[in-house]
Design a protein around this motif. Structure first.
Motif: not given
Length: 193
Positions: A90, A101-102
């Motif tokens: 992260e 975030r993906s």
């Protein structure tokens, strides 16, 4: 640690630490200094692997067993921010907000160190090649009494490419090794260069 008395029982998970693992281009393994993960509640890891019998002469003539490490859960009071940024990847934005975030395909690998109390000495463990998945988000409203919520990391402890999975202190572990367990990640003498 070469005490005459031996542990008969174990209980009480504590002193959970993690140390980021880096694999060099030459295949060497290095670990950061272990950092504490306070608030350990429970750990539950199941052995992964297969047992395959080979039959001959009407009996199990040979049995091969594979060690694919462990998988399970680590429950803690609250995941520390350093673990979220260094291991789960992260990011902190300019306002100090943690952002997930993906497009992060893989989290960092790490060694997990922990211990169980024993009736004589605490039994200290290290798993060498762990990965953790993102924790679920859950909590409950406050009622008459405050029930602290916890966070659970799903862990996988795979064998390293050199086959090393886990180590733990034993009845004859040297005092120096035992006392230095959380200062550096212990690597067996037969594995070191």
């Amino acid at each position: 640690m070469a005490a005459a008395k031996k542990n008969k029982i174990k209980y009480n998970l504590k002193n959970v630490h993690a140390a980021k693992l880096t694999v060099g281009e030459d295949g060497s393994f290095t670990y950061d200094t272990p950092k504490a993960i306070p608030g350990a509640v429970s750990i539950s890891l199941d052995a992964e692997g297969d047992s395959s019998p080979f039959y001959a002469d009407g009996i199990v003539y040979f049995r091969s067993v594979s060690n694919n490490g462990y998988s399970g859960d680590l429950e803690i009071a609250l995941i520390p921010e350093w673990f979220r940024t260094e291991i789960l990847k992260e990011t902190l934005d300019k306002n100090g907000v943690l952002v997930e975030r993906s497009d992060i395909a893989e989290t960092e690998k790490f060694a997990l160190l922990f211990e169980f109390d024993g009736d004589i000495n605490a039994i200290r463990h290290v798993l060498y090649n762990c990965t953790a998945s993102r924790p679920s988000i859950e909590s409950e409203t406050k009622e008459d009494t405050i029930e602290p919520g916890t966070e659970t990391l799903s862990l996988t402890a795979d064998p390293r490419s050199d086959g090393l999975v886990k180590s733990r202190t034993g009845d004859t572990t040297s005092e120096e090794t035992y006392n230095g367990w959380y200062q550096t990640v212990y690597v067996p003498d037969s594995e070191s260069e």
